[in-house]
Write a protein that holds these residues in place. Structure first.
Motif, PDB file in Angstrom:
ATOM      1  N   ASN A 141      51.334  35.297  68.892  1.00  0.00           N
ATOM      2  CA  ASN A 141      50.016  35.907  68.899  1.00  0.00           C
ATOM      3  C   ASN A 141      50.252  37.374  69.264  1.00  0.00           C
ATOM      4  O   ASN A 141      50.336  37.727  70.432  1.00  0.00           O
ATOM      5  CB  ASN A 141      49.135  35.190  69.928  1.00  0.00           C
ATOM      6  CG  ASN A 141      47.755  35.770  70.064  1.00  0.00           C
ATOM      7  OD1 ASN A 141      47.265  35.942  71.171  1.00  0.00           O
ATOM      8  ND2 ASN A 141      47.089  36.074  68.975  1.00  0.00           N
ATOM      9  N   LEU A 163      49.975  33.623  64.834  1.00  0.00           N
ATOM     10  CA  LEU A 163      48.788  32.921  65.307  1.00  0.00           C
ATOM     11  C   LEU A 163      47.621  33.885  65.426  1.00  0.00           C
ATOM     12  O   LEU A 163      47.696  34.851  66.196  1.00  0.00           O
ATOM     13  CB  LEU A 163      49.079  32.277  66.670  1.00  0.00           C
ATOM     14  CG  LEU A 163      47.934  31.542  67.353  1.00  0.00           C
ATOM     15  CD1 LEU A 163      47.528  30.323  66.541  1.00  0.00           C
ATOM     16  CD2 LEU A 163      48.321  31.147  68.769  1.00  0.00           C
ATOM     17  N   ASP A 164      46.569  33.659  64.639  1.00  0.00           N
ATOM     18  CA  ASP A 164      45.313  34.394  64.754  1.00  0.00           C
ATOM     19  C   ASP A 164      45.404  35.824  64.229  1.00  0.00           C
ATOM     20  O   ASP A 164      44.477  36.318  63.595  1.00  0.00           O
ATOM     21  CB  ASP A 164      44.826  34.394  66.206  1.00  0.00           C
ATOM     22  CG  ASP A 164      43.463  35.053  66.371  1.00  0.00           C
ATOM     23  OD1 ASP A 164      42.534  34.636  65.665  1.00  0.00           O
ATOM     24  OD2 ASP A 164      43.327  35.976  67.200  1.00  0.00           O
ATOM     25  N   GLY A 176      44.987  30.369  61.707  1.00  0.00           N
ATOM     26  CA  GLY A 176      43.907  30.885  62.534  1.00  0.00           C
ATOM     27  C   GLY A 176      42.543  30.550  61.954  1.00  0.00           C
ATOM     28  O   GLY A 176      42.396  29.661  61.109  1.00  0.00           O
ATOM     29  N   SER A 210      42.428  39.952  63.578  1.00  0.00           N
ATOM     30  CA  SER A 210      41.269  39.064  63.559  1.00  0.00           C
ATOM     31  C   SER A 210      40.019  39.803  64.013  1.00  0.00           C
ATOM     32  O   SER A 210      38.925  39.631  63.440  1.00  0.00           O
ATOM     33  CB  SER A 210      41.523  37.839  64.442  1.00  0.00           C
ATOM     34  OG  SER A 210      41.881  38.228  65.765  1.00  0.00           O
ATOM     35  N   GLN A 309      36.120  27.254  67.774  1.00  0.00           N
ATOM     36  CA  GLN A 309      37.321  27.187  66.950  1.00  0.00           C
ATOM     37  C   GLN A 309      38.002  25.832  67.162  1.00  0.00           C
ATOM     38  O   GLN A 309      38.046  25.337  68.292  1.00  0.00           O
ATOM     39  CB  GLN A 309      38.302  28.298  67.315  1.00  0.00           C
ATOM     40  CG  GLN A 309      37.782  29.704  67.107  1.00  0.00           C
ATOM     41  CD  GLN A 309      38.918  30.716  67.060  1.00  0.00           C
ATOM     42  OE1 GLN A 309      39.889  30.539  66.340  1.00  0.00           O
ATOM     43  NE2 GLN A 309      38.785  31.799  67.827  1.00  0.00           N
ATOM     44  N   ILE A 314      44.538  24.169  65.205  1.00  0.00           N
ATOM     45  CA  ILE A 314      45.256  25.422  64.950  1.00  0.00           C
ATOM     46  C   ILE A 314      46.640  25.379  65.586  1.00  0.00           C
ATOM     47  O   ILE A 314      47.644  25.743  64.961  1.00  0.00           O
ATOM     48  CB  ILE A 314      44.436  26.617  65.482  1.00  0.00           C
ATOM     49  CG1 ILE A 314      43.198  26.842  64.606  1.00  0.00           C
ATOM     50  CG2 ILE A 314      45.284  27.883  65.536  1.00  0.00           C
ATOM     51  CD1 ILE A 314      42.226  27.874  65.148  1.00  0.00           C
ATOM     52  N   HIS A 339      43.603  28.746  57.239  1.00  0.00           N
ATOM     53  CA  HIS A 339      42.406  29.231  57.923  1.00  0.00           C
ATOM     54  C   HIS A 339      41.419  28.088  58.122  1.00  0.00           C
ATOM     55  O   HIS A 339      41.147  27.324  57.190  1.00  0.00           O
ATOM     56  CB  HIS A 339      41.754  30.359  57.121  1.00  0.00           C
ATOM     57  CG  HIS A 339      42.562  31.612  57.095  1.00  0.00           C
ATOM     58  ND1 HIS A 339      42.722  32.383  55.958  1.00  0.00           N
ATOM     59  CD2 HIS A 339      43.288  32.217  58.063  1.00  0.00           C
ATOM     60  CE1 HIS A 339      43.497  33.416  56.239  1.00  0.00           C
ATOM     61  NE2 HIS A 339      43.844  33.336  57.512  1.00  0.00           N
TER      62      HIS A 339
END
Length: 367
Positions: A141, A163-164, A176, A210, A309, A314, A339
């Motif tokens: 991330n 990640l994300d 993500g 993001s 989320q 995820i 996604h």
């Protein structure tokens, strides 16, 4: 004057607890060292069930645990997955980490987590540390732009999953939230509830793709819909006075409209909830919707509507992608984009008073 007796045991050095060895386990179980080594490796199936049972019992009696680092250095496998988190205090990070850890454990891997505190310098140091531990894959991330370090890891055959947050100059699998769809869901819900003037608040977007995607699509929706009024701000949450000023300014010019605040993540939702509480604002009269579900959201006033989320999914998807790459190192498949859709959890903070869609304080969910 009297004398005090000398106690020899008082001067003896403290001893270190003895750690059982593989040889002791072998002797206790009545098997060879090779058999014990096979039991604690991928070759366990080569041993008879009786031998497996004896080794397991001996290991329990001696409290023996294999040295995974030494085993990794010897066999080229560390059984470690690394995870680099931009902000471990962020509820999203903690929730996704749980999914990652669960998936690792189920596949026989251990998770090594490093927190960068959104500091690119720490990020580079942690990447070097994870490389020294010979992690077999890395979930990252990103806090900065560590593309050079990631390219070096990828060149060594280490699979990577972003990640994300994506990186502009480094291609890898990404897992993500569908950020465009999430903003659409948020604005569509607010419009359906009668809100026509929306303040979008985000943490600084510079290093987080993001956040950039959410802000960009919010501004695009405003440009495309002349019946929807609104404005957007990104700000550091430590600047409490600025947050209060932004909210006060928005509400002062929202006279004659139905105002709502859309929060870009859980940290912003918490800060805005505090700010509205300090103003004595009534949730619902001022709409409040947050991206990310937090445990306390159903405890504040009539409850705060959120877009949750699927953090567990995820996290698990990130590990699945890593291990798929690890198991097929020769397959040069193009990077995947995975996604997920958010889930609306409807509560009283987006229910305007005296409207047909009025809800009580009981949380209600909509898929």
């Amino acid at each position: 004057m009297g004398t005090f007796p000398f106690h020899r045991h008082a001067a003896m050095p403290r001893t270190t607890p003895h750690r059982a060895t593989i040889l002791q386990v072998a002797r206790e179980a009545g098997v060879s060292k090779t058999s014990v080594s096979r039991y604690f490796s991928d070759e366990r199936a080569r041993l008879s069930r009786d031998m497996q049972s004896r080794i397991a019992s001996a290991a329990r009696r001696l409290s023996y645990h294999p040295n995974q680092m030494a085993r990794g250095l010897k066999g080229g496998r560390s059984q470690l997955i690394g995870m680099l988190v931009a902000d471990i205090r962020n509820p999203f990070s903690v929730a996704v980490m749980h999914g990652v850890e669960q998936a690792c454990r189920e596949r026989g891997f251990s998770l090594l987590v490093c927190n960068t505190d959104n500091d690119p310098a720490q990020e580079r140091e942690h990447l070097a540390l994870l490389a020294s531990y010979r992690v077999e894959g890395l979930v990252i991330n990103a806090a900065g732009q560590p593309s050079r370090e990631l390219r070096a890891l990828a060149a060594q055959g280490t699979p990577l999953v972003l990640l994300d947050r994506m990186l502009s100059d480094f291609e890898a699998d990404v897992v993500g939230l569908d950020n465009t769809q999430t903003i659409d869901m948020a604005l569509d819900h607010l419009r359906q509830q009668g809100y026509d003037n929306v303040l979008y608040l985000s943490e600084p977007v510079a290093q987080a793709s993001s956040r950039q995607a959410r802000l960009k699509h919010f501004e695009q929706r405003l440009a495309d819909d002349p019946t929807l009024r609104g404005e957007a701000h990104s700000l550091a949450l430590a600047e409490d006075n600025r947050l209060q000023d932004v909210i006060a300014g928005f509400l002062s010019q929202a006279s004659g409209s139905a105002p709502a605040i859309l929060c870009g993540n859980g940290n912003v939702t918490l800060a805005v909830a505090h700010a509205l509480q300090a103003r004595g604002a009534r949730l619902g009269e001022i709409g409040l919707l947050g991206i990310d579900e937090l445990e306390w959201c159903n405890l504040v006033g009539p409850g705060i509507t959120t877009l949750a989320q699927p953090t567990d999914a995820i996290g698990r998807a990130a590990v699945h992608n890593l291990l798929q790459r690890l198991e097929e190192p020769q397959r040069q498949a193009p990077p995947k984009r995975t996604h997920y859709q958010a889930r609306l959890i409807l509560r009283g903070s987006t229910c305007r008073p005296n409207t047909p869609d009025q809800y009580d304080s009981v949380s209600q969910e909509r898929p």
